[in-house]
Design a protein around this motif. Structure first.
Motif, PDB file in Angstrom:
ATOM      1  N   GLU A  25      79.875 129.300  43.008  1.00 41.29           N
ATOM      2  CA  GLU A  25      80.804 128.195  43.263  1.00 41.29           C
ATOM      3  C   GLU A  25      82.167 128.726  43.698  1.00 41.29           C
ATOM      4  N   ILE A  26      82.626 129.800  43.059  1.00 43.21           N
ATOM      5  CA  ILE A  26      83.903 130.409  43.431  1.00 43.21           C
ATOM      6  C   ILE A  26      83.826 130.963  44.849  1.00 43.21           C
ATOM      7  N   GLU A  27      82.732 131.635  45.165  1.00 43.61           N
ATOM      8  CA  GLU A  27      82.567 132.193  46.510  1.00 43.61           C
ATOM      9  C   GLU A  27      82.513 131.087  47.556  1.00 43.61           C
ATOM     10  N   ASP A  28      81.832 129.982  47.268  1.00 48.29           N
ATOM     11  CA  ASP A  28      81.780 128.843  48.200  1.00 48.29           C
ATOM     12  C   ASP A  28      83.169 128.255  48.411  1.00 48.29           C
ATOM     13  N   PHE A  29      83.926 128.147  47.330  1.00 49.33           N
ATOM     14  CA  PHE A  29      85.292 127.637  47.408  1.00 49.33           C
ATOM     15  C   PHE A  29      86.131 128.517  48.334  1.00 49.33           C
ATOM     16  N   LEU A  30      86.053 129.836  48.135  1.00 50.42           N
ATOM     17  CA  LEU A  30      86.842 130.756  48.960  1.00 50.42           C
ATOM     18  C   LEU A  30      86.351 130.782  50.405  1.00 50.42           C
ATOM     19  N   GLU A  31      85.068 130.600  50.597  1.00 47.15           N
ATOM     20  CA  GLU A  31      84.543 130.531  51.964  1.00 47.15           C
ATOM     21  C   GLU A  31      85.171 129.355  52.712  1.00 47.15           C
ATOM     22  N   GLN A  32      85.352 128.244  52.027  1.00 43.75           N
ATOM     23  CA  GLN A  32      86.022 127.097  52.645  1.00 43.75           C
ATOM     24  C   GLN A  32      87.465 127.435  52.986  1.00 43.75           C
ATOM     25  N   LYS A  33      88.137 128.137  52.078  1.00 42.41           N
ATOM     26  CA  LYS A  33      89.537 128.520  52.309  1.00 42.41           C
ATOM     27  C   LYS A  33      89.659 129.509  53.463  1.00 42.41           C
ATOM     28  N   MET A  34      88.626 130.331  53.666  1.00 41.93           N
ATOM     29  CA  MET A  34      88.658 131.340  54.719  1.00 41.93           C
ATOM     30  C   MET A  34      88.627 130.719  56.117  1.00 41.93           C
ATOM     31  N   GLN A  35      88.322 129.452  56.210  1.00 40.41           N
ATOM     32  CA  GLN A  35      88.278 128.780  57.504  1.00 40.41           C
ATOM     33  C   GLN A  35      89.660 128.730  58.155  1.00 40.41           C
ATOM     34  N   SER A  36      90.696 128.845  57.337  1.00 38.33           N
ATOM     35  CA  SER A  36      92.054 128.808  57.846  1.00 38.33           C
ATOM     36  C   SER A  36      92.809 130.042  57.368  1.00 38.33           C
ATOM     37  N   ASP A  37      93.387 130.798  58.294  1.00 42.67           N
ATOM     38  CA  ASP A  37      94.165 131.978  57.919  1.00 42.67           C
ATOM     39  C   ASP A  37      95.316 131.600  56.999  1.00 42.67           C
ATOM     40  N   GLU A  38      95.944 130.481  57.288  1.00 43.38           N
ATOM     41  CA  GLU A  38      97.071 130.038  56.466  1.00 43.38           C
ATOM     42  C   GLU A  38      96.626 129.736  55.039  1.00 43.38           C
ATOM     43  N   ASP A  39      95.493 129.074  54.882  1.00 41.43           N
ATOM     44  CA  ASP A  39      94.995 128.734  53.554  1.00 41.43           C
ATOM     45  C   ASP A  39      94.649 129.967  52.741  1.00 41.43           C
ATOM     46  N   ILE A  40      93.974 130.928  53.339  1.00 38.59           N
ATOM     47  CA  ILE A  40      93.575 132.109  52.573  1.00 38.59           C
ATOM     48  C   ILE A  40      94.800 132.967  52.258  1.00 38.59           C
ATOM     49  N   GLU A  41      95.757 133.039  53.166  1.00 37.13           N
ATOM     50  CA  GLU A  41      96.997 133.774  52.885  1.00 37.13           C
ATOM     51  C   GLU A  41      97.740 133.129  51.727  1.00 37.13           C
ATOM     52  N   THR A  42      97.748 131.798  51.692  1.00 39.26           N
ATOM     53  CA  THR A  42      98.389 131.095  50.584  1.00 39.26           C
ATOM     54  C   THR A  42      97.657 131.392  49.281  1.00 39.26           C
ATOM     55  N   MET A  43      96.334 131.437  49.315  1.00 44.70           N
ATOM     56  CA  MET A  43      95.561 131.759  48.111  1.00 44.70           C
ATOM     57  C   MET A  43      95.906 133.168  47.613  1.00 44.70           C
ATOM     58  N   PHE A  44      96.000 134.142  48.533  1.00 47.60           N
ATOM     59  CA  PHE A  44      96.375 135.498  48.134  1.00 47.60           C
ATOM     60  C   PHE A  44      97.781 135.501  47.530  1.00 47.60           C
ATOM     61  N   SER A  45      98.680 134.780  48.150  1.00 50.77           N
ATOM     62  CA  SER A  45     100.058 134.737  47.674  1.00 50.77           C
ATOM     63  C   SER A  45     100.149 134.064  46.301  1.00 50.77           C
TER      64      SER A  45
END
Length: 157
Positions: free
Chosen positions: A74-94
């Motif tokens: 479930e966590i991996e699926d959630f992050l896969e969705q976030k990876m669709q947008s560079d801005e979203d995944i960068e925000t998650m890292f931040s």
């Protein structure tokens, strides 16, 4: 001191607290001659500074209360969705980095790592970069937190 992720139908609060540090030290530390080196917090901090997706998975997994944790899938699926947008995944890292920066439980690991990097001419620049990214992480989490960030505001699911 944390942020909320919407995984499936559940809102899960991620916190860098004592429980998280215990899990990180028990599950991510290196083992030498059968002895736990208790370096998991330092390794996790360095990994999130280097934008490791595995570190992001670990922060989300171990930062959620053990009784409420979603599955790894479930966590991996959630992050896969976030990876669709560079801005979203960068925000998650931040946000994840800000969570560790804000936590007193990770303070010693952060400080030791920065001191080690500053002590070597070859890695002084990396230490400065880590400090800048850490400050940005604090800025991001303080911008979103009230007291927890709902990542639905980052990406509508």
């Amino acid at each position: 001191m944390g942020f909320t992720v919407n995984i499936g139908e559940k809102a899960c609060e991620v916190k860098a607290n004592f429980r998280m540090v215990q899990d990180v030290e028990n599950n991510l530390s290196t083992i030498k001659d059968g002895v736990n080196n208790l370096d998991g917090a330092q390794l996790l901090y360095m990994s999130i500074q280097n934008n490791s997706i595995n570190a992001l998975v670990n922060i989300i997994q171990y930062g959620i209360n053990r009784n409420l944790r979603p599955s790894l899938n479930e966590i991996e699926d959630f992050l896969e969705q976030k990876m669709q947008s560079d801005e979203d995944i960068e925000t998650m890292f931040s946000l994840a980095l800000g969570c560790l920066q804000e936590s007193g439980f990770f303070k010693q690991a952060r400080n030791q790592l920065i001191q080690q990097l500053e002590g070597d001419e070859k890695t002084k620049e990396m230490a400065e970069e880590f400090k800048k990214r850490g400050a940005k992480g604090l800025e991001t989490i303080s911008k979103f937190s009230k007291p927890a960030v709902d990542t639905a505001s980052i990406l509508t699911q």
